[in-house]
Design an enzyme around this catalytic site. Structure first.
Site, PDB file in Angstrom:
ATOM      1  N   ASP A   1     -47.755   6.505 -31.344  1.00 29.49           N
ATOM      2  CA  ASP A   1     -47.859   5.609 -32.143  1.00 29.49           C
ATOM      3  C   ASP A   1     -48.190   5.712 -33.476  1.00 29.49           C
ATOM      4  O   ASP A   1     -49.141   6.168 -33.613  1.00 29.49           O
ATOM      5  CB  ASP A   1     -48.629   4.396 -31.440  1.00 29.49           C
ATOM      6  CG  ASP A   1     -48.597   2.995 -32.272  1.00 29.49           C
ATOM      7  OD1 ASP A   1     -48.017   2.978 -33.502  1.00 29.49           O
ATOM      8  OD2 ASP A   1     -49.093   2.022 -31.941  1.00 29.49           O
TER       9      ASP A   1
ATOM     10  N   LYS B   1     -42.317  -9.383 -37.985  1.00 24.26           N
ATOM     11  CA  LYS B   1     -43.253  -8.271 -39.021  1.00 24.26           C
ATOM     12  C   LYS B   1     -42.086  -7.236 -39.228  1.00 24.26           C
ATOM     13  O   LYS B   1     -41.626  -6.509 -38.248  1.00 24.26           O
ATOM     14  CB  LYS B   1     -44.026  -7.941 -37.990  1.00 24.26           C
ATOM     15  CG  LYS B   1     -45.147  -6.568 -38.616  1.00 24.26           C
ATOM     16  CD  LYS B   1     -46.074  -6.075 -37.606  1.00 24.26           C
ATOM     17  CE  LYS B   1     -46.591  -4.737 -37.915  1.00 24.26           C
ATOM     18  NZ  LYS B   1     -47.440  -4.303 -36.980  1.00 24.26           N
TER      19      LYS B   1
ATOM     20  N   GLU C   1     -47.546  -7.159 -50.316  1.00 25.77           N
ATOM     21  CA  GLU C   1     -47.004  -7.348 -48.885  1.00 25.77           C
ATOM     22  C   GLU C   1     -47.218  -8.672 -48.421  1.00 25.77           C
ATOM     23  O   GLU C   1     -48.053  -9.592 -49.099  1.00 25.77           O
ATOM     24  CB  GLU C   1     -47.431  -6.392 -48.082  1.00 25.77           C
ATOM     25  CG  GLU C   1     -48.825  -6.243 -47.745  1.00 25.77           C
ATOM     26  CD  GLU C   1     -49.070  -5.678 -46.117  1.00 25.77           C
ATOM     27  OE1 GLU C   1     -48.296  -6.017 -45.295  1.00 25.77           O
ATOM     28  OE2 GLU C   1     -50.021  -4.748 -46.278  1.00 25.77           O
TER      29      GLU C   1
ATOM     30  N   VAL D   1     -45.990  -2.757 -45.433  1.00 24.84           N
ATOM     31  CA  VAL D   1     -46.142  -1.759 -46.355  1.00 24.84           C
ATOM     32  C   VAL D   1     -44.963  -0.825 -46.554  1.00 24.84           C
ATOM     33  O   VAL D   1     -44.221  -0.807 -47.400  1.00 24.84           O
ATOM     34  CB  VAL D   1     -47.325  -0.624 -45.903  1.00 24.84           C
ATOM     35  CG1 VAL D   1     -47.366   0.531 -47.150  1.00 24.84           C
ATOM     36  CG2 VAL D   1     -48.716  -1.415 -46.368  1.00 24.84           C
TER      37      VAL D   1
ATOM     38  N   LYS E   1     -56.405   1.676 -42.066  1.00 26.05           N
ATOM     39  CA  LYS E   1     -57.382   0.954 -41.290  1.00 26.05           C
ATOM     40  C   LYS E   1     -58.184   1.779 -40.288  1.00 26.05           C
ATOM     41  O   LYS E   1     -57.621   2.615 -39.831  1.00 26.05           O
ATOM     42  CB  LYS E   1     -56.633  -0.287 -40.509  1.00 26.05           C
ATOM     43  CG  LYS E   1     -56.230  -1.385 -41.189  1.00 26.05           C
ATOM     44  CD  LYS E   1     -55.234  -2.113 -40.703  1.00 26.05           C
ATOM     45  CE  LYS E   1     -54.086  -1.518 -40.817  1.00 26.05           C
ATOM     46  NZ  LYS E   1     -52.824  -2.368 -40.858  1.00 26.05           N
TER      47      LYS E   1
ATOM     48  N   SER F   1     -47.339   4.777 -37.502  1.00 22.67           N
ATOM     49  CA  SER F   1     -46.887   3.730 -38.492  1.00 22.67           C
ATOM     50  C   SER F   1     -45.535   4.313 -39.351  1.00 22.67           C
ATOM     51  O   SER F   1     -46.108   5.463 -39.742  1.00 22.67           O
ATOM     52  CB  SER F   1     -47.811   3.289 -39.090  1.00 22.67           C
ATOM     53  OG  SER F   1     -47.250   2.476 -40.209  1.00 22.67           O
ATOM     54  N   ALA F   2     -44.614   3.522 -39.514  1.00 24.36           N
ATOM     55  CA  ALA F   2     -43.477   3.878 -40.339  1.00 24.36           C
ATOM     56  C   ALA F   2     -44.008   4.022 -41.677  1.00 24.36           C
ATOM     57  O   ALA F   2     -43.282   4.532 -42.535  1.00 24.36           O
ATOM     58  CB  ALA F   2     -42.292   2.984 -40.112  1.00 24.36           C
ATOM     59  N   ASP F   3     -44.947   3.607 -42.135  1.00 23.52           N
ATOM     60  CA  ASP F   3     -45.670   3.386 -43.400  1.00 23.52           C
ATOM     61  C   ASP F   3     -45.867   4.945 -44.008  1.00 23.52           C
ATOM     62  O   ASP F   3     -45.554   5.050 -45.153  1.00 23.52           O
ATOM     63  CB  ASP F   3     -46.927   2.809 -43.441  1.00 23.52           C
ATOM     64  CG  ASP F   3     -47.131   1.257 -43.235  1.00 23.52           C
ATOM     65  OD1 ASP F   3     -45.856   0.647 -43.113  1.00 23.52           O
ATOM     66  OD2 ASP F   3     -48.183   0.882 -43.228  1.00 23.52           O
TER      67      ASP F   3
END
Ligand code: PSU
Ligand code: MN
Length: 308
Positions: free
Chosen positions: A144, A92, A31, A112, A165, A146-148
């Site tokens: 919130d 981003k 990435e 990602v 993380k 993540s779309a990951d």
């Protein structure tokens, strides 16, 4: 009635990736958000170069992915990596806006999620990163997530990370992955790692001892008609880890700073990573680079095993 002609996807493969595809050699996607938004210059450039070198040493070919002036690049040339590492204005990009950047001829780094989309489009099935995005602490208020995580459920790419993380809510992240049917496999350990630390205090949902076993598992999922990717968690090497109890202190401070400065949306993760870099006097960055390198090595081994 005349039909409007759809625009073609502007996609360019690096020389090295083009040659690798022609001889069916193993390729590992990388990435670029980690370069533009995850680490400061020049540590980001050093990392981008060293992970590529590690992948080559293992007998695979690196493909760093980014959108440069509206062109989707699968593999960057050395000068392009250097320019991106110095560039301040990159978007981003995730699933929601990768096509926007291409259509509007912008420059953006892939997260990602977006890297998985581009890798799958290019026929690459293994991808190395640092840590994936996940469910943020306080997500019950902020939503919130993540779309990951959604991408892992949808797109058939093996993502090699050092865990989510540690700034995230790791138990909630694991719950979402389980709900969405994403296998979470820790390499060679029963403990699920937490990015900078070798353990999160949680057991890993699954464990496998070798790259060959990981490749075999993904092939078996395909045989069963299961789509989607899988998350490999590769614990940071012992010599480079920052113990969890110590890291939690810094994370608490970084989260308080983010709240005070009212940081939201896409800016949350880059803000926290930058804050931690300062709070740890650069130590978090050293660990971050070491774990990405470690992941690149494992990803290359998996890519080689996928080809067997
Ligand atoms: N891992 C790192 N540094 C990073 C990221 C991951 O070590 O900067 C990036 C990845 O691109 C990941 C993104 O997809 O952070 C997640 O951002 P968000 O939480 O906004 O979805
Ligand atoms: Mn988010």
């Amino acid at each position: 009635m005349t039909k409007a002609i759809s625009p073609l996807l502007p996609i360019v493969y690096s020389g090295e990736v083009t040659a690798a595809k022609a001889r069916n050699a193993p390729i590992v996607a990388l990435e670029s958000t980690i370069i533009t938004h995850g680490m400061p210059y020049p540590g980001n450039l050093e990392m981008a170069r060293s992970v590529e070198a590690i992948i080559r040493q293992q007998g695979a070919v690196p493909a760093t992915i980014a959108v440069l002036d509206g062109v989707l690049h699968i593999g960057l040339e050395a000068a392009q990596i250097e320019a991106l590492a110095k560039f301040k204005g990159a978007m981003k990009l995730s699933r929601a806006d990768i096509a926007f950047a291409i259509a509007e001829r912008r420059t953006g780094a892939t997260t990602v999620a977006a890297t998985m989309i581009a890798a799958a489009r290019a026929g690459i099935s293994v991808f190395a990163t640092g840590g994936i995005g996940g469910v943020h602490r306080g997500a019950e208020e902020t939503f919130d997530i993540s779309a990951d995580l959604e991408e892992l459920a949808r797109t058939a790419v093996i993502v090699v990370s050092a865990g989510p993380k540690a700034i995230l809510d790791i138990p909630k992240t694991l719950e979402v992955l389980e709900t969405r049917g994403v296998p979470v496999v820790t390499y060679d350990s029963e403990d699920f790692p937490a990015f900078w630390s070798r353990t999160s205090g949680l057991p890993s949902p699954l464990t496998l001892p070798s790259p060959a076993a990981i490749a075999n598992f993904q092939k078996m999922r395909k045989q069963l008609g299961l789509d989607g990717g899988m998350l490999i968690a590769n614990p940071v090497p012992l010599a480079d880890e920052i113990p969890r109890e110590e890291m939690e202190i810094y994370i608490g401070r970084a989260l308080a700073n983010a709240e005070r400065e009212e940081i939201t949306g896409k800016n949350v993760t880059p803000f926290l990573l930058d804050n931690l870099f300062h709070l740890t006097n650069g130590r978090s960055l050293k660990t971050n680079i070491a774990l990405v390198e470690n992941n690149a090595r494992l990803a290359a081994e998996i890519a080689v095993a996928m080809n067997d």
